[in-house]
Write a protein that holds these residues in place. Structure first.
Motif, PDB file in Angstrom:
ATOM      1  N   THR A  79     -13.338 -43.404   6.456  1.00  0.00           N
ATOM      2  CA  THR A  79     -12.501 -43.941   7.517  1.00  0.00           C
ATOM      3  C   THR A  79     -11.029 -43.783   7.151  1.00  0.00           C
ATOM      4  N   TYR A  80     -10.196 -44.040   8.143  1.00  0.00           N
ATOM      5  CA  TYR A  80      -8.741 -43.983   7.933  1.00  0.00           C
ATOM      6  C   TYR A  80      -8.323 -44.938   6.814  1.00  0.00           C
ATOM      7  N   LYS A  81      -8.824 -46.168   6.882  1.00  0.00           N
ATOM      8  CA  LYS A  81      -8.478 -47.164   5.862  1.00  0.00           C
ATOM      9  C   LYS A  81      -8.968 -46.730   4.488  1.00  0.00           C
TER      10      LYS A  81
ATOM     11  N   ARG B 251       3.051 -39.033  19.455  1.00  0.00           N
ATOM     12  CA  ARG B 251       1.799 -39.787  19.380  1.00  0.00           C
ATOM     13  C   ARG B 251       0.593 -38.848  19.378  1.00  0.00           C
ATOM     14  N   GLN B 252       0.606 -37.883  20.280  1.00  0.00           N
ATOM     15  CA  GLN B 252      -0.518 -36.946  20.370  1.00  0.00           C
ATOM     16  C   GLN B 252      -0.646 -36.104  19.106  1.00  0.00           C
ATOM     17  N   GLU B 253       0.492 -35.630  18.580  1.00  0.00           N
ATOM     18  CA  GLU B 253       0.462 -34.785  17.384  1.00  0.00           C
ATOM     19  C   GLU B 253      -0.049 -35.573  16.192  1.00  0.00           C
ATOM     20  N   LEU B 254       0.412 -36.805  16.032  1.00  0.00           N
ATOM     21  CA  LEU B 254      -0.010 -37.625  14.895  1.00  0.00           C
ATOM     22  C   LEU B 254      -1.491 -37.970  14.992  1.00  0.00           C
TER      23      LEU B 254
ATOM     24  N   GLY C  81       6.972 -46.334  15.557  1.00  0.00           N
ATOM     25  CA  GLY C  81       6.484 -47.585  16.132  1.00  0.00           C
ATOM     26  C   GLY C  81       5.093 -47.463  16.706  1.00  0.00           C
ATOM     27  N   ILE C  82       4.301 -46.549  16.149  1.00  0.00           N
ATOM     28  CA  ILE C  82       2.947 -46.294  16.646  1.00  0.00           C
ATOM     29  C   ILE C  82       1.934 -47.082  15.827  1.00  0.00           C
ATOM     30  N   ARG C  83       0.946 -47.647  16.508  1.00  0.00           N
ATOM     31  CA  ARG C  83      -0.152 -48.331  15.819  1.00  0.00           C
ATOM     32  C   ARG C  83      -1.351 -47.396  15.721  1.00  0.00           C
ATOM     33  N   VAL C  84      -2.002 -47.401  14.564  1.00  0.00           N
ATOM     34  CA  VAL C  84      -3.186 -46.571  14.365  1.00  0.00           C
ATOM     35  C   VAL C  84      -4.423 -47.452  14.434  1.00  0.00           C
TER      36      VAL C  84
ATOM     37  N   GLY D 229     -14.606 -42.444  11.265  1.00  0.00           N
ATOM     38  CA  GLY D 229     -13.932 -41.230  10.829  1.00  0.00           C
ATOM     39  C   GLY D 229     -12.941 -40.694  11.839  1.00  0.00           C
ATOM     40  N   THR D 230     -12.678 -41.463  12.896  1.00  0.00           N
ATOM     41  CA  THR D 230     -11.680 -41.065  13.890  1.00  0.00           C
ATOM     42  C   THR D 230     -10.729 -42.233  14.145  1.00  0.00           C
ATOM     43  N   VAL D 231      -9.555 -41.909  14.673  1.00  0.00           N
ATOM     44  CA  VAL D 231      -8.569 -42.938  14.996  1.00  0.00           C
ATOM     45  C   VAL D 231      -7.993 -42.675  16.383  1.00  0.00           C
ATOM     46  N   ARG D 232      -7.293 -43.665  16.882  1.00  0.00           N
ATOM     47  CA  ARG D 232      -6.528 -43.516  18.124  1.00  0.00           C
ATOM     48  C   ARG D 232      -5.133 -44.069  17.855  1.00  0.00           C
ATOM     49  N   CYS D 233      -4.123 -43.288  18.177  1.00  0.00           N
ATOM     50  CA  CYS D 233      -2.742 -43.727  17.991  1.00  0.00           C
ATOM     51  C   CYS D 233      -2.215 -44.260  19.326  1.00  0.00           C
ATOM     52  N   VAL D 234      -1.604 -45.423  19.279  1.00  0.00           N
ATOM     53  CA  VAL D 234      -1.100 -46.058  20.499  1.00  0.00           C
ATOM     54  C   VAL D 234       0.257 -46.691  20.238  1.00  0.00           C
ATOM     55  N   TYR D 235       1.026 -46.795  21.301  1.00  0.00           N
ATOM     56  CA  TYR D 235       2.249 -47.597  21.240  1.00  0.00           C
ATOM     57  C   TYR D 235       1.888 -49.018  21.655  1.00  0.00           C
ATOM     58  N   PRO D 236       2.212 -50.014  20.842  1.00  0.00           N
ATOM     59  CA  PRO D 236       1.899 -51.403  21.205  1.00  0.00           C
ATOM     60  C   PRO D 236       2.520 -51.756  22.552  1.00  0.00           C
TER      61      PRO D 236
END
Length: 762
Positions: free
Chosen positions: A4-6, A141-144, A108-111, A117-124
């Motif tokens: 996982t990411y963590k 956001r999309q690139e990260l 300022g993006i939250r992961v 094994g996958t993540v989603r990046c979002v702006y709070p």
């Protein structure tokens, strides 16, 4: 369980490093023990005179013990190599992931870690800001998110490969050491990939996914790719494997299987490019290229007794569409295919499945992009479109004549070159499609070849794969000579002009040489100012390689390309950046700045009038629709000039004409335009700045400020510097008014030239 990411961000890989070190110590000790056993007790046992029970039991026990110690050393060595490689790769991935983690905080993006094994990046959520984000923020956001998910996928593949190799090294019997032995993690991955490939079409979707993962993360590794292709059993076995997998995956309506087959095509293509590159060590023997050519015109029996088996080139073409190939490998294949087509245009269409009798996707190009895969000419041109150095040599080098079996005929001469052959207006392109006759799609069955030719030419003249993201520009004297031939070929009447499918590529090529197009227009109007032209564009190209295409040729080329809406936007946006950059660099040179502005206005007039003329032709019977299209053009240009150039300078960096002029401006293409009212973005923008830095050119952080506010003259978008530029060079109000009149006059001259050219051509 997956990584996982963590896991990857927080895991202490120092513990794995300690394990690697411990296993290294174990290997060294077992090596000593094995040598002692071999030279000691086994040597003595072998030389002793045994009798009775000792002759069998004791001697056998000594031999077995010595072997087991040697096997333990082999097993320990295998474990150490696998762990060491896994540690090295995971450390590199963790470093990249932590860097991405830092970037998310900066934006300022939250992961959000999904735990699979996958993540989603979002702006709070931010109620005060209305949750609105700039295009740059959305792109970041999309690139990260994509980058992080790719890193996690790669880490998971390494973890799974290492775990599998460790299990096989240890085996299932705790009392029997020495099973599978690996000199590297690559070796373990190749073994597994070969096992899966041997299953062929019997692979389950899970196994297919595993094979694709191995190829995805190792295709650019020469050790893996070379060993993998060797494991397939040679060129013919390679074609048989890929051919069966491709037909199986494109048949029917199993979308998941089709997606897996598309991944296989890409992975195997990139791996083949890696394995056949003579600069890589190791690489496949050169005979592979010759063998592929021999198999090119030979039917390959994929299924015993099946009618009309495919030719080798039809199958190989599916792989050539992906990967940056070495010219020594792909160019002889490309030459052979073009020569075969010249002699017998329908050779490879003769065994195509009966139209309407099979799935329209069925074939050797699972990607579905630009053909079904039965025409190897389209396929190999797509391969050249991803292989810039090979494409450059293909269109500029001396041809070699090949016999039908693919062997070179050193005593023969060809009598034509490939540029002229493929750009001949009457060239017959094969219909690489299985669509039903009479359908709307059938009207475009011959579009694939011209599109692929455009891609190959684009790679040849820009030095970058046609769909590279981001692309980079690598111009030199040879690429410029090929571009000259492009301009010479496509500067004629519409009847002899480019196929519609080529126009996007021609527009990007023109944008990549926007400086040379401007240079060619400088003498427009009979001024004969050769010295002034050379001075203004002193740094516009690579010294002596600066190229004038000829005023008429350059004008007519832009006329043909800019008549198309997308071509107009691409050329026009690149021109605005070039012009603004030039004025910024000439801010302290009043006379040259004004002269440069006049020339830029002429070019702008040419582009505008070309598009307007086409709009008038397209909507000559519908005045309302015509006016709407003209207004759309004006709105787009207004957006381009008020926001586009300023966006290029965002971050306080300017793209300068000098000292790198054309190199700078030409790399700011192709331009991706959303719609009127939105900022114009350039795919080459960031790369341009890095290019300058790499070549030790200097950027003036404030130079572009004077020309960021670019206005329009007239309803249809004439280009002119804003009053900011006039202020920057110290013009008085009367001088500004006169300057604007002169610029508008230059713009009108450009428009008039196109109108005159249209009359002549008609």
């Amino acid at each position: 369980m997956t990584i996982t990411y963590k896991d990857l961000v927080e895991v202490d890989l120092g513990r794995l490093e300690s394990a690697v070190s411990d296993w290294k110590g174990t290997v060294d000790k077992l090596k000593t023990a094995a040598e002692n056993a071999r030279k000691g007790m086994k040597a003595k046992a072998d030389s002793a005179r045994w009798a009775g029970v000792n002759a069998t039991l004791t001697r056998e026990f000594v031999d077995k013990t010595a072997k087991e110690i040697a096997d333990l050393h082999t097993e320990a060595s295998s474990i150490h190599q696998v762990l060491d490689d896994a540690h090295t790769e995971l450390v590199a991935l963790q470093k990249r992931l932590r860097a991405a983690h830092t970037e998310t905080r900066g934006w300022g993006i939250r992961v959000d870690d999904h735990g699979d094994g996958t993540v989603r990046c979002v702006y709070p959520h931010d109620r005060s800001a209305g949750d609105e984000h700039t295009p740059e923020q959305v792109a970041a956001r999309q690139e990260l998110e994509g980058r992080i998910n790719r890193i996690l996928s790669h880490a998971a593949e390494i973890d799974a490969s290492a775990a599998r190799a460790l299990r096989r090294s240890h085996g299932s019997d705790p009392h029997n050491a020495g099973h599978s032995a690996y000199e590297s993690l690559d070796a373990a991955q190749v073994e597994r990939a070969a096992e899966l490939a041997r299953l062929g079409t019997e692979m389950t979707d899970k196994q297919f996914t595993e094979l694709n993962s191995l190829l995805k993360w190792n295709a650019r590794d020469a050790d893996f790719s070379t060993a993998f292709y060797t494991s397939l059993g040679g060129p013919e076995k390679t074609l048989e494997f890929y051919g069966r997998m491709s037909l199986d995956g494109t048949q029917g309506n199993d979308r998941e299987r089709l997606a897996l087959t598309r991944q296989l095509q890409r992975g195997m293509g990139i791996a083949l490019a890696t394995a056949t590159d003579a600069d890589n060590a190791p690489h496949l023997p050169a005979r592979w290229g010759g063998d592929f050519r021999k198999l090119g015109t030979r039917p390959i029996e994929l299924y015993p007794g099946a009618p009309s088996p495919p030719y080798g080139y039809q199958i190989l073409g599916g792989l050539l569409r992906y990967g940056n190939y070495d010219a020594k490998f792909i160019n002889p294949i490309a030459e052979h295919i073009v020569q075969l087509h010249h002699k017998e245009p329908d050779l490879f269409m003769s065994n195509k499945p009966v139209t309407g009798g099979a799935d329209v996707d069925w074939g050797f190009n699972p990607s579905g992009r630009n053909g079904a895969g039965y025409d190897p000419l389209t396929s190999v041109l797509e391969g050249l479109g991803h292989s810039p150095e090979a494409a450059k040599k293909f269109f500029s080098g001396e041809p070699t004549v090949y016999k039908e079996d693919g062997t070179a005929d050193k005593n023969a001469s060809l009598g034509y070159d490939y540029f002229d052959e493929l750009n001949e207006k009457d060239f017959v392109w094969p219909p690489d499609s299985l669509v039903h006759p009479g359908s709307d799609e059938a009207k475009h069955v011959r579009d694939m070849g011209p599109a692929a030719l455009g891609h190959a030419l684009e790679a040849a003249v820009t030095g970058s794969a046609w769909d590279a993201d981001p692309p980079s520009l690598h111009r030199d004297g040879t690429t410029r000579d090929i571009m000259t031939r492009v301009v010479e070929r496509y500067n004629v009447t519409v009847a002899d002009g480019p196929h519609d499918a080529m126009k996007n590529s021609l527009a990007r090529m023109g944008a990549a040489y926007i400086d040379d197009l401007n240079y060619s227009i400088k003498d427009f109007g009979g001024s004969g100012d050769e010295l002034g032209r050379d001075r203004l564009f002193a740094h516009s190209s690579d010294g002596s390689a600066r190229k004038s295409f000829g005023e008429q040729e350059a004008r007519n080329f832009m006329m043909l390309v800019a008549a198309d809406e997308d071509g107009y936007k691409t050329l026009s946006a690149a021109h605005q950046v070039f012009a603004a950059s030039g004025l910024a660099s000439l801010e302290n040179n009043r006379d040259d700045g004004i002269s440069f502005a006049h020339n830029a206005a002429k070019v702008n007039g040419i582009l505008d009038e070309s598009r307007e003329h086409q709009i008038r032709e397209d909507f000559k019977d519908d005045k309302t629709a015509r006016n709407l299209e003209l207004e759309k053009q004006g709105e787009w240009r207004k957006t381009l000039m008020s926001g586009g150039v300023a966006a290029v300078a965002a971050g306080g960096t300017a793209l300068l004409l000098g000292p790198a002029a054309g190199v700078v401006a030409a790399t700011v293409v192709p331009v991706l335009v959303e719609s009127a009212g939105e900022t114009v973005n350039t795919a080459y923008g960031n790369h341009t700045l890095q290019y300058l830095e790499n070549h030790e050119y200097k950027n003036d952080a404030e130079a572009l400020v004077a020309v960021q506010d670019i206005d329009r003259i007239g309803r249809r978008g004439a280009w002119t510097p804003a009053s900011n530029y006039a202020d920057a060079i110290g013009m008085t109000l009367p001088e500004k008014e006169e300057f604007n009149r002169e610029i508008e006059g230059s713009y009108v001259v450009g428009k008039a030239a196109i109108s005159e050219a249209e009359k002549v051509s008609s």
